[in-house]
Design a protein around this motif. Sequence first.
Motif, PDB file in Angstrom:
ATOM      1  N   MET A   1       3.022 -14.643  -1.001  1.00 24.62           N
ATOM      2  CA  MET A   1       2.726 -13.767   0.014  1.00 24.62           C
ATOM      3  C   MET A   1       3.086 -12.357  -0.718  1.00 24.62           C
ATOM      4  SD  MET A   1       5.076 -12.563   3.375  1.00 24.62           S
ATOM      5  CE  MET A   1       4.251 -13.631   4.539  1.00 24.62           C
ATOM      6  N   PRO A   2       2.007 -11.332  -0.500  1.00 20.64           N
ATOM      7  CA  PRO A   2       2.020 -10.210  -1.306  1.00 20.64           C
ATOM      8  C   PRO A   2       3.272  -9.387  -1.094  1.00 20.64           C
ATOM      9  CG  PRO A   2      -0.027 -10.338  -0.142  1.00 20.64           C
ATOM     10  CD  PRO A   2       0.779 -11.361   0.342  1.00 20.64           C
ATOM     11  N   THR A   3       3.908  -8.475  -2.141  1.00 22.52           N
ATOM     12  CA  THR A   3       5.190  -7.898  -1.705  1.00 22.52           C
ATOM     13  C   THR A   3       4.689  -6.094  -2.063  1.00 22.52           C
ATOM     14  OG1 THR A   3       5.715  -8.259  -4.055  1.00 22.52           O
ATOM     15  CG2 THR A   3       6.852  -9.545  -2.241  1.00 22.52           C
ATOM     16  N   LEU A   4       5.594  -5.437  -1.877  1.00 22.02           N
ATOM     17  CA  LEU A   4       5.597  -3.969  -1.670  1.00 22.02           C
ATOM     18  C   LEU A   4       6.384  -3.695  -2.999  1.00 22.02           C
ATOM     19  CD1 LEU A   4       4.305  -1.547  -0.353  1.00 22.02           C
ATOM     20  CD2 LEU A   4       6.664  -1.413   0.930  1.00 22.02           C
ATOM     21  N   VAL A  17       1.055  -2.452  -2.969  1.00 24.40           N
ATOM     22  CA  VAL A  17       0.998  -3.758  -2.311  1.00 24.40           C
ATOM     23  C   VAL A  17       0.543  -4.685  -3.589  1.00 24.40           C
ATOM     24  CG1 VAL A  17       0.288  -5.517  -0.471  1.00 24.40           C
ATOM     25  CG2 VAL A  17       0.844  -3.159   0.144  1.00 24.40           C
ATOM     26  N   VAL A  18       1.097  -5.752  -4.074  1.00 25.03           N
ATOM     27  CA  VAL A  18       0.981  -6.508  -5.151  1.00 25.03           C
ATOM     28  C   VAL A  18       1.006  -7.859  -4.821  1.00 25.03           C
ATOM     29  CG1 VAL A  18       2.023  -6.896  -7.611  1.00 25.03           C
ATOM     30  CG2 VAL A  18       2.062  -4.700  -6.474  1.00 25.03           C
ATOM     31  N   ASP A  19      -0.146  -8.598  -5.374  1.00 26.32           N
ATOM     32  CA  ASP A  19      -0.251 -10.120  -5.107  1.00 26.32           C
ATOM     33  C   ASP A  19       0.529 -10.783  -6.028  1.00 26.32           C
ATOM     34  OD1 ASP A  19      -1.605 -10.580  -7.633  1.00 26.32           O
ATOM     35  OD2 ASP A  19      -3.427 -10.892  -6.756  1.00 26.32           O
ATOM     36  N   GLU A  20       0.508 -12.264  -5.877  1.00 27.49           N
ATOM     37  CA  GLU A  20       1.744 -13.209  -6.597  1.00 27.49           C
ATOM     38  C   GLU A  20       1.350 -12.981  -8.052  1.00 27.49           C
ATOM     39  OE1 GLU A  20      -0.236 -13.634  -3.815  1.00 27.49           O
ATOM     40  OE2 GLU A  20       1.248 -14.597  -2.359  1.00 27.49           O
ATOM     41  N   VAL A  21       0.426 -12.524  -8.504  1.00 24.61           N
ATOM     42  CA  VAL A  21       0.256 -12.400  -9.958  1.00 24.61           C
ATOM     43  C   VAL A  21       0.191 -11.126 -10.579  1.00 24.61           C
ATOM     44  CG1 VAL A  21      -0.957 -14.607 -10.424  1.00 24.61           C
ATOM     45  CG2 VAL A  21      -2.190 -12.624  -9.938  1.00 24.61           C
ATOM     46  N   GLY A  22       0.551 -10.236  -9.701  1.00 21.00           N
ATOM     47  CA  GLY A  22       0.910  -8.819 -10.241  1.00 21.00           C
ATOM     48  C   GLY A  22      -0.285  -8.045 -10.334  1.00 21.00           C
ATOM     49  N   ALA A  26      -3.432  -2.770  -2.980  1.00 21.26           N
ATOM     50  CA  ALA A  26      -3.849  -1.373  -2.679  1.00 21.26           C
ATOM     51  C   ALA A  26      -2.707  -0.422  -2.995  1.00 21.26           C
ATOM     52  CB  ALA A  26      -3.909  -1.120  -1.200  1.00 21.26           C
ATOM     53  N   SER A  27      -2.560   0.711  -3.368  1.00 23.12           N
ATOM     54  CA  SER A  27      -1.674   1.563  -3.746  1.00 23.12           C
ATOM     55  C   SER A  27      -1.744   3.091  -3.415  1.00 23.12           C
ATOM     56  CB  SER A  27      -1.673   1.823  -5.387  1.00 23.12           C
ATOM     57  OG  SER A  27      -2.875   2.451  -5.741  1.00 23.12           O
ATOM     58  N   SER A  28      -0.778   3.961  -3.441  1.00 23.67           N
ATOM     59  CA  SER A  28      -0.669   5.223  -2.641  1.00 23.67           C
ATOM     60  C   SER A  28       0.221   5.995  -3.424  1.00 23.67           C
ATOM     61  CB  SER A  28      -0.211   5.126  -1.331  1.00 23.67           C
ATOM     62  OG  SER A  28       0.940   4.605  -1.153  1.00 23.67           O
ATOM     63  N   LYS A  29       0.196   7.304  -3.451  1.00 23.23           N
ATOM     64  CA  LYS A  29       0.958   8.261  -4.044  1.00 23.23           C
ATOM     65  C   LYS A  29       1.252   9.490  -3.302  1.00 23.23           C
ATOM     66  CE  LYS A  29       0.690  10.609  -8.450  1.00 23.23           C
ATOM     67  NZ  LYS A  29       0.059  10.664  -9.706  1.00 23.23           N
ATOM     68  N   VAL A  30       2.460   9.844  -3.101  1.00 24.06           N
ATOM     69  CA  VAL A  30       2.968  11.099  -2.156  1.00 24.06           C
ATOM     70  C   VAL A  30       4.015  11.929  -2.901  1.00 24.06           C
ATOM     71  CG1 VAL A  30       4.032  11.952  -0.116  1.00 24.06           C
ATOM     72  CG2 VAL A  30       2.705   9.573  -0.141  1.00 24.06           C
ATOM     73  N   ALA A  31       3.827  13.229  -3.147  1.00 24.37           N
ATOM     74  CA  ALA A  31       4.505  13.849  -3.858  1.00 24.37           C
ATOM     75  C   ALA A  31       5.907  14.334  -3.118  1.00 24.37           C
ATOM     76  CB  ALA A  31       3.681  15.552  -3.889  1.00 24.37           C
ATOM     77  N   LEU A  32       6.923  14.479  -3.834  1.00 29.46           N
ATOM     78  CA  LEU A  32       8.222  14.640  -3.320  1.00 29.46           C
ATOM     79  C   LEU A  32       8.400  16.122  -3.051  1.00 29.46           C
ATOM     80  CD1 LEU A  32      10.570  12.352  -5.876  1.00 29.46           C
ATOM     81  CD2 LEU A  32       9.874  11.816  -3.461  1.00 29.46           C
ATOM     82  N   VAL A  33       8.721  16.490  -1.734  1.00 34.48           N
ATOM     83  CA  VAL A  33       8.430  17.898  -1.681  1.00 34.48           C
ATOM     84  C   VAL A  33      10.087  18.228  -1.528  1.00 34.48           C
ATOM     85  CG1 VAL A  33       6.191  18.307  -0.539  1.00 34.48           C
ATOM     86  CG2 VAL A  33       7.817  17.495   0.829  1.00 34.48           C
TER      87      VAL A  33
END
Lengths: 310, 310
Positions: A1-4, A17-22, A26-33
């Motif tokens: 199962m994929p993990t976060l 979200v990363v699959d079993e082999v790395g 999908a990925s995302s990036k949010v600035a720390l305000v």
Amino acid sequence: MPTLGIDLGGTFARAAVVDEVGKLIASSKVALVERSPSGVVETIAQAASDAVMAAGVPLGACGVAAAGQIHKDSGVLSVAPNLGWRNVPLGALLTDRLGQPVRVVNDLAAAAWGELHAGAGRGSQDMLVVFVGSGVGSAIIAGGRLVDGGGGVAGELGHIKVVPGGRRCGCGELGCLEAYAGGHNLIAQTRELLASGGAPEVARLTGGDPARITPVTLEQAAEAGDVAAGEVYARAAQFLALAVANQVTMLNPARLVLGGGVLRHCPGLRRRVEEGVRAWSSTTSREGLLIADAELGDDSGLIGAALLVK
Amino acid sequence: MPTLGIDLGGTFARAAVVDEVGKLIASSKVALVERSPSGVVETIAQAASDAVMAAGVPLGACGVAAAGQIHKDSGVLSVAPNLGWRNVPLGALLTDRLGQPVRVVNDLAAAAWGELHAGAGRGSQDMLVVFVGSGVGSAIIAGGRLVDGGGGVAGELGHIKVVPGGRRCGCGELGCLEAYAGGHNLIAQTRELLASGGAPEVARLTGGDPARITPVTLEQAAEAGDVAAGEVYARAAQFLALAVANQVTMLNPARLVLGGGVLRHCPGLRRRVEEGVRAWSSTTSREGLLIADAELGDDSGLIGAALLVK
């Protein structure tokens, strides 16, 4: 199962979200305000939600990579220098907010785990990973397991003492390896050279502007024959190479993985580290040693954090 | 079920039947008269038979502690300096001779395992053991497991380089810690001082006889104010203390165990190592660190070898 996987930096929270082999699904990036714990938790939740939505798959557990000292069982960030935090129970806060178990790990440990399973360490069980970026850090894998130490802070290669009573380090102590060979300190030392007026190549390369100094400036000035720059550079290179060589002698890794921006952008320094390991580690400890560059770049912590919670 | 531990030294083979908690039920000791592999196997078999007869209990497996470099899966002694051996399949030879499975491990690893389970490391999962005897060695326990390295030779603290290109070590390399701080080399350096005529306290303590020099001679001469002896001693103490402190920084052990004849008989050196660890290891790595003396003395390898095969 994929993990976060979450990578909590000083300016952004990234999620993937990363699959079993790395592999990244999908990925995302949010600035720390907002840098308060609750603000950061919300930013992480936003990044996580974006990545999970984009991936569209059911999820297992969540791993978070964060710079700093982390209590391994409780997920409390005792010290997080990037965020100015002390004793923040990030694991518990995120578990509440995300509604699922969250494990918080040191960013270099996560990065090493990522390299082990999906990068330059694949196939290895005994690995030393050395990162030279703004600081100097490392992580140790022994028998396929992360060596985290009794207090969860193993791998502080940047804070071994190379000159007792020497140059002051950002950690407050004197004579640490990082005070000579970390990126921030390579810049600081090069600025000192520029200010002294005794480093003509540094002055030429930067037009006299200290703001233009990077670690590459020091390497280029040294290679162009600037005597003062050469001394600072040679000292940094020798301390770093000797420290890594001595850890190879102690740990007898099958794989030595070198990463971080300074080693990536300063090929001369990278070469000197490798030469130092070949010259100074004990003959028996380096039999069969492979030296490799980190492969996952800025994704290593993200991928490693996700793989650690499998 | 009790197990059998063997300690293969340079002059004797010792054997002991050891119970589940590391207590000796019976032991024996047989001199090595013939140093060929077959001769040594016979001597070990004799010692084992004596111990087993004396114990009078049914036995489980057998563990052998031997000085040198050991291939962990095959039990081949690649290099055994005490015996002048290279590539001797001791594990297989003993398995044949004793008619039961035999595991061969490095003597310091076995000693550390003994201290972990039956000595100064009890209750700890993350431990660094440092032995200073004729040489300098160490063993690392992380998360309750022995860190043996990709080639089975982790822990070679004596062969980290403290002076690149420095004093020649018994291993053939230059500038190893052991070349300055190991017992053989403390004696050699003190003999050099005596021969130079510039160490009056060394001359007084020994009556001018180099054969009477021990590591204690150097410590006593230094403490009596002999300047030349003081320099050699201070250098050895600083190299040793700094090396141990830096390993604490890297490994973040909960327990640091100090053992070996030199540390046992030179209290000043023992104290300087502890002071150095408190001064030079990183603050975070030494939080909660306990420093203890090895408790099992010469039995640690014997007991550890037996406990390792449980």
